[in-house]
Design an enzyme around this catalytic site. Structure first.
Site, PDB file in Angstrom:
ATOM      1  N   ASN A  48       9.393 -18.884  39.754  1.00 48.17           N
ATOM      2  CA  ASN A  48       8.469 -19.771  39.040  1.00 48.17           C
ATOM      3  C   ASN A  48       9.124 -20.510  37.882  1.00 48.17           C
ATOM      4  OD1 ASN A  48       8.778 -17.328  37.646  1.00 48.17           O
ATOM      5  ND2 ASN A  48       6.789 -17.542  36.639  1.00 48.17           N
TER       6      ASN A  48
ATOM      7  N   GLY B 243      -6.245   3.569 -12.154  1.00 45.81           N
ATOM      8  CA  GLY B 243      -7.103   4.693 -11.756  1.00 45.81           C
ATOM      9  C   GLY B 243      -8.343   4.264 -10.990  1.00 45.81           C
TER      10      GLY B 243
ATOM     11  N   ALA C 208      -8.982   0.567  -2.189  1.00 44.39           N
ATOM     12  CA  ALA C 208      -7.792   0.520  -1.337  1.00 44.39           C
ATOM     13  C   ALA C 208      -6.641  -0.158  -2.059  1.00 44.39           C
ATOM     14  CB  ALA C 208      -8.102  -0.221  -0.047  1.00 44.39           C
ATOM     15  N   ALA C 209      -6.599   0.013  -3.374  1.00 45.95           N
ATOM     16  CA  ALA C 209      -5.561  -0.674  -4.138  1.00 45.95           C
ATOM     17  C   ALA C 209      -4.307   0.177  -4.296  1.00 45.95           C
ATOM     18  CB  ALA C 209      -6.104  -1.066  -5.508  1.00 45.95           C
TER      19      ALA C 209
ATOM     20  N   ASN D 281     -14.231  18.018  -4.622  1.00 47.18           N
ATOM     21  CA  ASN D 281     -14.787  16.668  -4.641  1.00 47.18           C
ATOM     22  C   ASN D 281     -14.239  15.873  -3.451  1.00 47.18           C
ATOM     23  OD1 ASN D 281     -15.813  14.142  -5.364  1.00 47.18           O
ATOM     24  ND2 ASN D 281     -13.989  13.678  -6.599  1.00 47.18           N
TER      25      ASN D 281
ATOM     26  N   ALA E  40       7.770  -6.865  51.296  1.00 45.95           N
ATOM     27  CA  ALA E  40       8.612  -6.180  50.311  1.00 45.95           C
ATOM     28  C   ALA E  40       9.643  -7.142  49.710  1.00 45.95           C
ATOM     29  CB  ALA E  40       9.331  -5.021  50.981  1.00 45.95           C
TER      30      ALA E  40
ATOM     31  N   ASP F 251      -8.945   5.490   2.497  1.00 49.77           N
ATOM     32  CA  ASP F 251      -8.004   6.239   3.335  1.00 49.77           C
ATOM     33  C   ASP F 251      -8.637   7.472   3.973  1.00 49.77           C
ATOM     34  OD1 ASP F 251      -8.269   7.764   1.065  1.00 49.77           O
ATOM     35  OD2 ASP F 251      -6.140   7.793   0.548  1.00 49.77           O
TER      36      ASP F 251
ATOM     37  N   ARG G 222       3.525   7.332  -0.330  1.00 51.06           N
ATOM     38  CA  ARG G 222       3.956   8.431   0.532  1.00 51.06           C
ATOM     39  C   ARG G 222       3.982   8.066   2.016  1.00 51.06           C
ATOM     40  NH1 ARG G 222       0.279  13.200  -1.324  1.00 51.06           N
ATOM     41  NH2 ARG G 222      -1.001  11.497  -2.140  1.00 51.06           N
TER      42      ARG G 222
HETATM   43  C1  UD1 Z   1      -9.335  11.395  -5.684  1.00 53.34           C
HETATM   44  C2  UD1 Z   1     -10.304  12.022  -6.673  1.00 53.34           C
HETATM   45  C3  UD1 Z   1     -10.372  13.528  -6.395  1.00 53.34           C
HETATM   46  C4  UD1 Z   1     -10.817  13.738  -4.966  1.00 53.34           C
HETATM   47  C5  UD1 Z   1      -9.881  13.031  -4.014  1.00 53.34           C
HETATM   48  C6  UD1 Z   1     -10.424  13.100  -2.615  1.00 53.34           C
HETATM   49  C7  UD1 Z   1     -10.142  10.676  -8.700  1.00 53.34           C
HETATM   50  C8  UD1 Z   1      -9.623  10.593 -10.063  1.00 53.34           C
HETATM   51  N1  UD1 Z   1      -9.848  11.778  -8.006  1.00 53.34           N
HETATM   52  O1  UD1 Z   1      -8.050  11.905  -5.948  1.00 53.34           O
HETATM   53  O2  UD1 Z   1     -11.289  14.146  -7.266  1.00 53.34           O
HETATM   54  O3  UD1 Z   1     -10.865  15.107  -4.700  1.00 53.34           O
HETATM   55  O4  UD1 Z   1      -9.762  11.644  -4.360  1.00 53.34           O
HETATM   56  O5  UD1 Z   1      -9.524  12.485  -1.734  1.00 53.34           O
HETATM   57  O6  UD1 Z   1     -10.826   9.768  -8.240  1.00 53.34           O
HETATM   58  N2  UD1 Z   1      -7.165   3.707  -5.903  1.00 53.34           N
HETATM   59  C9  UD1 Z   1      -7.277   2.411  -6.338  1.00 53.34           C
HETATM   60  N3  UD1 Z   1      -6.825   2.090  -7.581  1.00 53.34           N
HETATM   61  C10 UD1 Z   1      -6.267   2.999  -8.416  1.00 53.34           C
HETATM   62  C11 UD1 Z   1      -6.149   4.332  -7.957  1.00 53.34           C
HETATM   63  C12 UD1 Z   1      -6.622   4.654  -6.696  1.00 53.34           C
HETATM   64  O7  UD1 Z   1      -7.783   1.545  -5.624  1.00 53.34           O
HETATM   65  O8  UD1 Z   1      -5.880   2.623  -9.526  1.00 53.34           O
HETATM   66  C13 UD1 Z   1      -7.664   4.032  -4.557  1.00 53.34           C
HETATM   67  C14 UD1 Z   1      -6.577   4.519  -3.619  1.00 53.34           C
HETATM   68  O9  UD1 Z   1      -6.052   3.438  -2.872  1.00 53.34           O
HETATM   69  C15 UD1 Z   1      -7.316   5.487  -2.721  1.00 53.34           C
HETATM   70  C16 UD1 Z   1      -8.436   6.015  -3.613  1.00 53.34           C
HETATM   71  O10 UD1 Z   1      -8.567   5.105  -4.672  1.00 53.34           O
HETATM   72  O11 UD1 Z   1      -7.907   4.850  -1.620  1.00 53.34           O
HETATM   73  C17 UD1 Z   1      -8.174   7.431  -4.128  1.00 53.34           C
HETATM   74  O12 UD1 Z   1      -7.039   7.404  -4.959  1.00 53.34           O
HETATM   75  P1  UD1 Z   1      -5.995   8.598  -4.986  1.00 53.34           P
HETATM   76  O13 UD1 Z   1      -4.970   8.271  -5.990  1.00 53.34           O
HETATM   77  O14 UD1 Z   1      -5.552   8.905  -3.610  1.00 53.34           O
HETATM   78  O15 UD1 Z   1      -6.919   9.768  -5.560  1.00 53.34           O
HETATM   79  P2  UD1 Z   1      -6.677  11.297  -5.356  1.00 53.34           P
HETATM   80  O16 UD1 Z   1      -5.592  11.760  -6.238  1.00 53.34           O
HETATM   81  O17 UD1 Z   1      -6.585  11.601  -3.913  1.00 53.34           O
HETATM   82 CA    CA Z   2      -6.036  10.426  -1.832  1.00 54.43          CA
END
Ligand code: UD1
Ligand code: CA
Length: 449
Positions: A384, A77, A9-10, A169, A378, A102, A15
């Site tokens: 108060n 990532g 959740a980082a 995925n 009524a 999320d 958006r």
């Molecule tokens: C990711 C997957 C994708 C999958 C999709 C499903 C990867 C590389 N890709 O893509 O294959 O189909 O989810 O929803 O994993 N987050 C961090 N730190 C970071 C980056 C992300 O904590 O540095 C967390 C985000 O807060 C989020 C989750 O990881 O909760 C997914 O990250 P997001 O960037 O939304 O990945 P997607 O592009 O959706």
């Molecule tokens: Ca996502």
């Protein structure tokens, strides 16, 4: 098997265009990420590790310290994000369930299937997939001609041919812990400079391991919230899930599309919920009630056989057979005894009304203790507040308050007494006494009951 849960959740949640971190955006009154936490809770003995980054402090404060936190300072990532949990977990667990924070609609049952499949997998990793025509930006599952999973291709890196793949995925994984911590170190940055968790799949396949998958049946479970449009969509699905459960449990809901029931609410059998109604937080509704239309009840308890129409009830307690509305407002600390009748345009705050008392028409009652079988005429107002302090009004059993009476608190009206219409009562009234006028004075004693 010791299973630990890591929830990512980082991300910045750019958006959402919000000052509030994405994981905390409410969905039926509960932060988004709590749905994921709750879905995973039955699978692990230990609290999940939440990987936080941007806005992390607020997230941590809101979710509380019964969870564990790992901080990802630079968003490098999803692979890098999971790595931040290693310090807290390494050497402790057999399997790590990695979830994205999320995706609030995922079900416990689905996560259980994922874990079970990995428990019988010879390889180190099982992932959740779905078959869908609309790829929604998800990574594509690459299989070899024999049907074995070889890799995950992110949409940005996919060839036109790979973009056609319908197997996606989902973004939830169950991974052998020791293999995970070792393999995360081997990840190399992608074209975008991010360390993809999804590259672990290719790594495992190249090492000759079998990557297992569980295909999800209900694609709704995987709706990820990236924008407020997704937030509304997930809200709608969640609502219909909750409404269906209550209908199957014996609650009639006239119009599910305009009925908003928070997940912690409970409702008794044979209660009817009419349109445009909100039951919020930990509200409890009894049996055989009629709630709505147009009613909002927040953190309150409502007994059996009550009717509440076009009204707002907040942090209040309502006993059996009470009827309220249309257009009344119970504020914090209102407590209505059995059989109380509140009609239209009543406001009640921090007050108790005893059994069978009636307050039918546009009155304000605040900081009052009212006995049984009292009639509030009524337009009655408990004055108060003197501009500095709140004062109490006490009205004993059987009192009749005439229309448009002002009860200037602190004041006490004795049992079985009456006030005339338009009285301004500034002094205590003894029992069995009739007072009238401004300021109210005694005109006669009543026959004692
Ligand atoms: C990711 C997957 C994708 C999958 C999709 C499903 C990867 C590389 N890709 O893509 O294959 O189909 O989810 O929803 O994993 N987050 C961090 N730190 C970071 C980056 C992300 O904590 O540095 C967390 C985000 O807060 C989020 C989750 O990881 O909760 C997914 O990250 P997001 O960037 O939304 O990945 P997607 O592009 O959706
Ligand atoms: Ca996502």
């Amino acid at each position: 098997m010791i299973i630990d849960v890591v929830i990512l959740a980082a991300g910045k949640g750019t958006r959402m265009v919000s000052d509030l971190p994405k994981p905390l955006h409410p969905l039926l009154g509960k932060p988004l990420i709590n749905y994921v936490i709750d879905a995973a809770a039955p699978l692990s003995e230990s609290p999940p590790v939440i990987v936080i980054g941007h806005g992390g402090e607020i997230t941590k404060e809101t979710l509380g310290d019964q969870l564990r936190y790992a901080v990802q300072d630079d968003l490098l990532g999803t692979g890098h994000a999971v790595q931040q949990a290693e310090k807290l977990l390494s050497g402790q667990s057999d399997l790590i369930l990695v979830l994205y924070g999320d995706m609030p609609l995922v079900r416990t049952q689905t996560l259980e299937n994922l874990v079970k499949t990995q428990e019988s997998n010879s390889g180190p990793l099982t992932l959740l997939t779905l078959l869908e025509d609309n790829p929604r930006g998800f990574g594509r599952i690459g299989r070899d001609p024999a049907g074995m999973i070889r890799k995950i291709v992110e949409e940005v890196d996919a060839t036109p041919e790979q973009l056609e793949i319908k197997e996606l995925n989902a973004g939830m994984y169950c991974i052998k812990a020791d293999w995970l911590w070792n393999s995360l170190r081997k990840l190399v940055p992608s074209s975008s400079g991010e360390y993809y968790l999804t590259d672990l799949v290719e790594l495992a396949a190249n090492e000759g391991h079998q990557v297992a998958s569980v295909q999800i049946e209900d694609p709704d479970e995987l709706i990820g919230v990236n924008t407020r449009i997704h937030l509304a969509e997930t809200g709608q699905i969640l609502r219909s899930r909750i409404n269906r459960e209550w209908m199957l449990a014996g609650v009639s809901i006239l119009d599910p599309s305009t009925t908003y029931i928070d997940p912690e609410v409970t409702i008794g059998q044979d209660t009817v919920i009419l349109p445009n109604t909100y039951l919020q937080k930990d509200t409890i509704i009894g049996k055989n009630c009629i709630i709505g239309p147009g009613t909002r009840i927040f953190s309150s308890q409502v007994g059996d056989g009550c009717e509440i129409e076009f009204s707002v009830v907040e942090e209040s307690r309502i006993e059996d057979r009470v009827d309220i509305g249309p257009f009344s407002h119970l504020r914090k600390g209102a407590h209505l005894g059995p059989g109380v009748h509140i009609g239209n345009f009543g406001e009640i705050k921090d007050s108790y009304l005893g059994d069978g008392s009636k307050m039918g028409h546009f009155s304000y009652v605040g900081n009052a203790r009212i006995g049984k079988d009292v009639n509030i005429g009524a337009g009655t107002i408990t004055c108060n507040y003197d501009g500095e302090n709140k004062h109490q009004t006490v009205i004993h059993d059987g009192v009749f308050i005439g229309s448009d009476s002002m009860l200037v608190a602190p004041v006490e009206i004795g049992e079985n007494s009456s006030t005339g219409a338009g009285s301004v009562v500034t002094k205590d009234v003894p029992r069995d006494t009739v007072v009238v006028g401004v300021p109210a004075r005694q005109i006669r004693k009543k026959d004692q009951k």
